[in-house]
Design a protein around this motif. Structure first.
Motif, PDB file in Angstrom:
ATOM      1  N   SER A   1     -35.836  -9.036  -8.594  1.00 30.04           N
ATOM      2  CA  SER A   1     -35.602  -7.599  -7.935  1.00 30.04           C
ATOM      3  C   SER A   1     -36.084  -6.602  -8.752  1.00 30.04           C
ATOM      4  N   GLY A   2     -36.797  -6.928  -9.832  1.00 29.66           N
ATOM      5  CA  GLY A   2     -37.233  -5.564 -10.713  1.00 29.66           C
ATOM      6  C   GLY A   2     -38.325  -4.777  -9.910  1.00 29.66           C
ATOM      7  N   VAL A   3     -38.684  -3.547 -10.372  1.00 29.81           N
ATOM      8  CA  VAL A   3     -39.682  -2.735  -9.738  1.00 29.81           C
ATOM      9  C   VAL A   3     -40.939  -3.029 -10.127  1.00 29.81           C
ATOM     10  N   SER A   4     -41.073  -4.025 -11.094  1.00 28.07           N
ATOM     11  CA  SER A   4     -42.489  -4.230 -11.628  1.00 28.07           C
ATOM     12  C   SER A   4     -42.782  -5.712 -10.937  1.00 28.07           C
ATOM     13  N   THR A   5     -41.997  -6.036 -10.069  1.00 26.73           N
ATOM     14  CA  THR A   5     -42.203  -7.489  -9.370  1.00 26.73           C
ATOM     15  C   THR A   5     -43.481  -7.269  -8.179  1.00 26.73           C
ATOM     16  N   SER A   6     -44.097  -8.493  -8.042  1.00 26.46           N
ATOM     17  CA  SER A   6     -45.231  -8.146  -7.138  1.00 26.46           C
ATOM     18  C   SER A   6     -44.679  -7.877  -5.445  1.00 26.46           C
ATOM     19  N   LEU A   7     -45.151  -7.023  -4.836  1.00 31.90           N
ATOM     20  CA  LEU A   7     -44.999  -6.929  -3.622  1.00 31.90           C
ATOM     21  C   LEU A   7     -45.578  -8.006  -2.473  1.00 31.90           C
ATOM     22  N   HIS A   8     -44.638  -8.422  -1.628  1.00 31.12           N
ATOM     23  CA  HIS A   8     -45.185  -9.420  -0.666  1.00 31.12           C
ATOM     24  C   HIS A   8     -45.378  -8.695   0.540  1.00 31.12           C
ATOM     25  N   VAL A   9     -46.829  -8.863   0.972  1.00 34.76           N
ATOM     26  CA  VAL A   9     -47.532  -8.117   2.108  1.00 34.76           C
ATOM     27  C   VAL A   9     -48.109  -9.454   3.081  1.00 34.76           C
ATOM     28  N   GLY A  10     -47.601  -9.278   4.372  1.00 38.63           N
ATOM     29  CA  GLY A  10     -48.079 -10.210   5.216  1.00 38.63           C
ATOM     30  C   GLY A  10     -49.000  -9.725   6.331  1.00 38.63           C
ATOM     31  N   VAL A  11     -50.060 -10.553   6.831  1.00 47.23           N
ATOM     32  CA  VAL A  11     -50.913  -9.988   7.991  1.00 47.23           C
ATOM     33  C   VAL A  11     -50.606 -11.244   9.010  1.00 47.23           C
ATOM     34  N   PRO A  12     -50.662 -10.757  10.180  1.00 45.26           N
ATOM     35  CA  PRO A  12     -50.763 -11.693  11.311  1.00 45.26           C
ATOM     36  C   PRO A  12     -52.059 -12.836  11.302  1.00 45.26           C
ATOM     37  N   LEU A  13     -51.722 -14.232  11.561  1.00 48.19           N
ATOM     38  CA  LEU A  13     -52.714 -14.947  11.614  1.00 48.19           C
ATOM     39  C   LEU A  13     -53.561 -14.489  12.893  1.00 48.19           C
ATOM     40  N   PRO A  14     -54.982 -14.627  12.792  1.00 41.66           N
ATOM     41  CA  PRO A  14     -55.759 -15.429  11.926  1.00 41.66           C
ATOM     42  C   PRO A  14     -56.188 -14.566  10.599  1.00 41.66           C
ATOM     43  N   GLY A  15     -55.644 -13.296  10.582  1.00 45.76           N
ATOM     44  CA  GLY A  15     -56.178 -12.472   9.431  1.00 45.76           C
ATOM     45  C   GLY A  15     -55.940 -13.175   8.114  1.00 45.76           C
ATOM     46  N   ARG A  16     -56.748 -12.733   6.958  1.00 48.45           N
ATOM     47  CA  ARG A  16     -56.671 -13.235   5.681  1.00 48.45           C
ATOM     48  C   ARG A  16     -55.792 -12.465   4.988  1.00 48.45           C
ATOM     49  N   ALA A  17     -55.244 -13.182   4.082  1.00 50.49           N
ATOM     50  CA  ALA A  17     -53.975 -12.639   3.172  1.00 50.49           C
ATOM     51  C   ALA A  17     -54.470 -11.627   2.107  1.00 50.49           C
ATOM     52  N   LEU A  18     -54.070 -10.624   2.072  1.00 48.90           N
ATOM     53  CA  LEU A  18     -54.222  -9.515   1.377  1.00 48.90           C
ATOM     54  C   LEU A  18     -54.541  -9.862  -0.316  1.00 48.90           C
ATOM     55  N   ARG A  19     -55.768  -9.414  -0.890  1.00 47.98           N
ATOM     56  CA  ARG A  19     -55.691  -9.867  -2.404  1.00 47.98           C
ATOM     57  C   ARG A  19     -55.795  -8.547  -3.085  1.00 47.98           C
ATOM     58  N   LEU A  20     -54.880  -8.121  -3.787  1.00 43.51           N
ATOM     59  CA  LEU A  20     -54.753  -6.920  -4.665  1.00 43.51           C
ATOM     60  C   LEU A  20     -53.761  -6.987  -5.644  1.00 43.51           C
ATOM     61  N   ASN A  21     -54.122  -6.306  -7.095  1.00 43.47           N
ATOM     62  CA  ASN A  21     -53.409  -6.410  -8.200  1.00 43.47           C
ATOM     63  C   ASN A  21     -51.849  -5.890  -7.556  1.00 43.47           C
ATOM     64  N   GLY A  22     -50.922  -6.856  -8.059  1.00 40.08           N
ATOM     65  CA  GLY A  22     -49.568  -6.536  -7.841  1.00 40.08           C
ATOM     66  C   GLY A  22     -49.119  -6.611  -6.542  1.00 40.08           C
ATOM     67  N   VAL A  23     -49.900  -7.444  -5.711  1.00 43.97           N
ATOM     68  CA  VAL A  23     -49.361  -7.864  -4.488  1.00 43.97           C
ATOM     69  C   VAL A  23     -49.514  -9.388  -4.063  1.00 43.97           C
ATOM     70  N   THR A  24     -48.755 -10.147  -3.431  1.00 44.04           N
ATOM     71  CA  THR A  24     -48.683 -11.537  -3.120  1.00 44.04           C
ATOM     72  C   THR A  24     -48.900 -11.465  -1.533  1.00 44.04           C
ATOM     73  N   GLY A  25     -50.077 -11.867  -1.105  1.00 44.33           N
ATOM     74  CA  GLY A  25     -50.560 -11.672   0.124  1.00 44.33           C
ATOM     75  C   GLY A  25     -50.153 -13.207   0.973  1.00 44.33           C
ATOM     76  N   HIS A  26     -50.070 -12.912   2.332  1.00 43.80           N
ATOM     77  CA  HIS A  26     -49.519 -13.811   3.154  1.00 43.80           C
ATOM     78  C   HIS A  26     -50.326 -13.800   4.445  1.00 43.80           C
ATOM     79  N   SER A  27     -50.524 -14.729   5.105  1.00 39.10           N
ATOM     80  CA  SER A  27     -51.243 -14.768   6.301  1.00 39.10           C
ATOM     81  C   SER A  27     -50.149 -15.636   7.234  1.00 39.10           C
ATOM     82  N   LEU A  28     -49.467 -14.914   8.208  1.00 37.38           N
ATOM     83  CA  LEU A  28     -48.461 -15.436   8.699  1.00 37.38           C
ATOM     84  C   LEU A  28     -48.529 -15.420  10.552  1.00 37.38           C
TER      85      LEU A  28
END
Length: 308
Positions: free
Chosen positions: A88-115
């Protein structure tokens, strides 16, 4: 030395993309100045603005793909849900989703998901697109244990200000593909009366180890009808109370004195209070054995056992 150009007023309090900065006349050199933080590539925010989770999300939103949204831990934190401290800290990675069939976002500080998401899985939360409370709860089943998942669920359905209903959570579980066994177990343990995540976790410890199911945040009265306390967990048939005490009960002298007086008052009326702290929750077997001994002294004939 060239005097640093002031930021336009509308860029002084919020994150903005480099592209927007350039549209407002800022040079690339100006956007490398020390008064601007760079939380993500292509994004700037005034250094005076605190980089809370929400601010970081607002910063990232300036360059997120169309249709993307915040999910998992990040959606939970935006909703105010209780997550373990290390998540829950401010430095934790942000989780970002994109709708399938999109490709998960790849970026420093981001955990990407294709959902796979439906329209009802997404909401607008104060200008940010995030997964709904029910969908967020289901997604968290991938990484939270049963105690933690129940704590988040309790928070979402709390009777005073619910973000979701029990039925909404149940429907979301039925339509979710992952973690169904854990989610179904958690559903059976939820309470809309829990007021903190440690209280929720303590209740899960009690119920999943075969102890009697307690009342949650129940008012306790003396034989004459005098109000004595509002118990975190109350075994009414046995006059036994469980009270979770966080560090504020120790560091706040007035609170500490009130706790002592309340406990003495309860015990003078024939009740017994077991006080529980964070260390106890880390040693579940010993805690269960202690609660069982206290219940046995007050007439309980059962025995603790792991409930599947």
């Amino acid at each position: 030395m060239t005097e640093r150009r002031n930021l336009p007023p509308h860029l002084q309090t919020h994150p903005f993309s480099v592209a927007r900065g350039m549209e407002n006349g800022l040079s690339t050199g100006r956007m490398r100045a020390s008064d601007l933080a760079r939380p993500f590539w292509g994004v700037r925010t005034p250094a005076s603005v605190s980089l809370s989770v929400r601010t970081r999300c607002s910063a990232l939103a300036t360059r997120m793909p169309v249709g993307s949204f915040f999910s998992h831990d990040t959606a939970a934190l935006l909703l105010g849900a209780p997550l373990p401290l290390h998540r829950s800290g401010v430095s934790t990675s942000l989780h970002v989703g994109v709708p399938l069939p999109g490709r998960a976002l790849r970026l420093n500080g981001v955990t990407g998901h294709s959902l796979a998401v439906h329209d009802t899985d997404l909401i607008d939360w104060f200008g940010l697109s995030i997964t709904s409370p029910a969908r967020t709860w289901c997604d968290l089943a991938d990484t939270l244990n049963l105690r933690q998942l129940v704590a988040v669920g309790d928070f979402l359905i709390h009777w005073e200000s619910p973000l979701a209903t029990f039925d909404e959570l149940a429907r979301a579980v039925d339509g979710h593909r992952r973690g169904k066994l854990l989610l179904h177990k958690a559903l059976l343990l939820l309470s809309d009366r829990a007021e903190s995540s440690p209280e929720s976790e303590l209740r899960v410890v009690v119920v999943t180890n075969g102890l009697p199911r307690p009342l949650v945040n129940e008012n306790v009265f003396s034989a004459s009808g005098r109000f004595l306390a509002r118990a975190d967990l109350y075994f009414k048939d046995y006059g036994e109370l469980l009270e979770y005490e966080g560090d504020q009960h120790r560091t706040d002298q007035l609170q500490w004195r009130r706790d002592l007086t309340r406990t003495a008052d309860l015990e003078s009326e024939g009740f017994h209070v077991t006080r529980v702290n964070a260390e106890d929750l880390r040693h579940e077997a010993a805690l269960v054995a202690r609660i069982a001994r206290n219940l046995h002294r007050r007439g309980w004939l059962g025995s603790p056992r792991a409930v599947q």
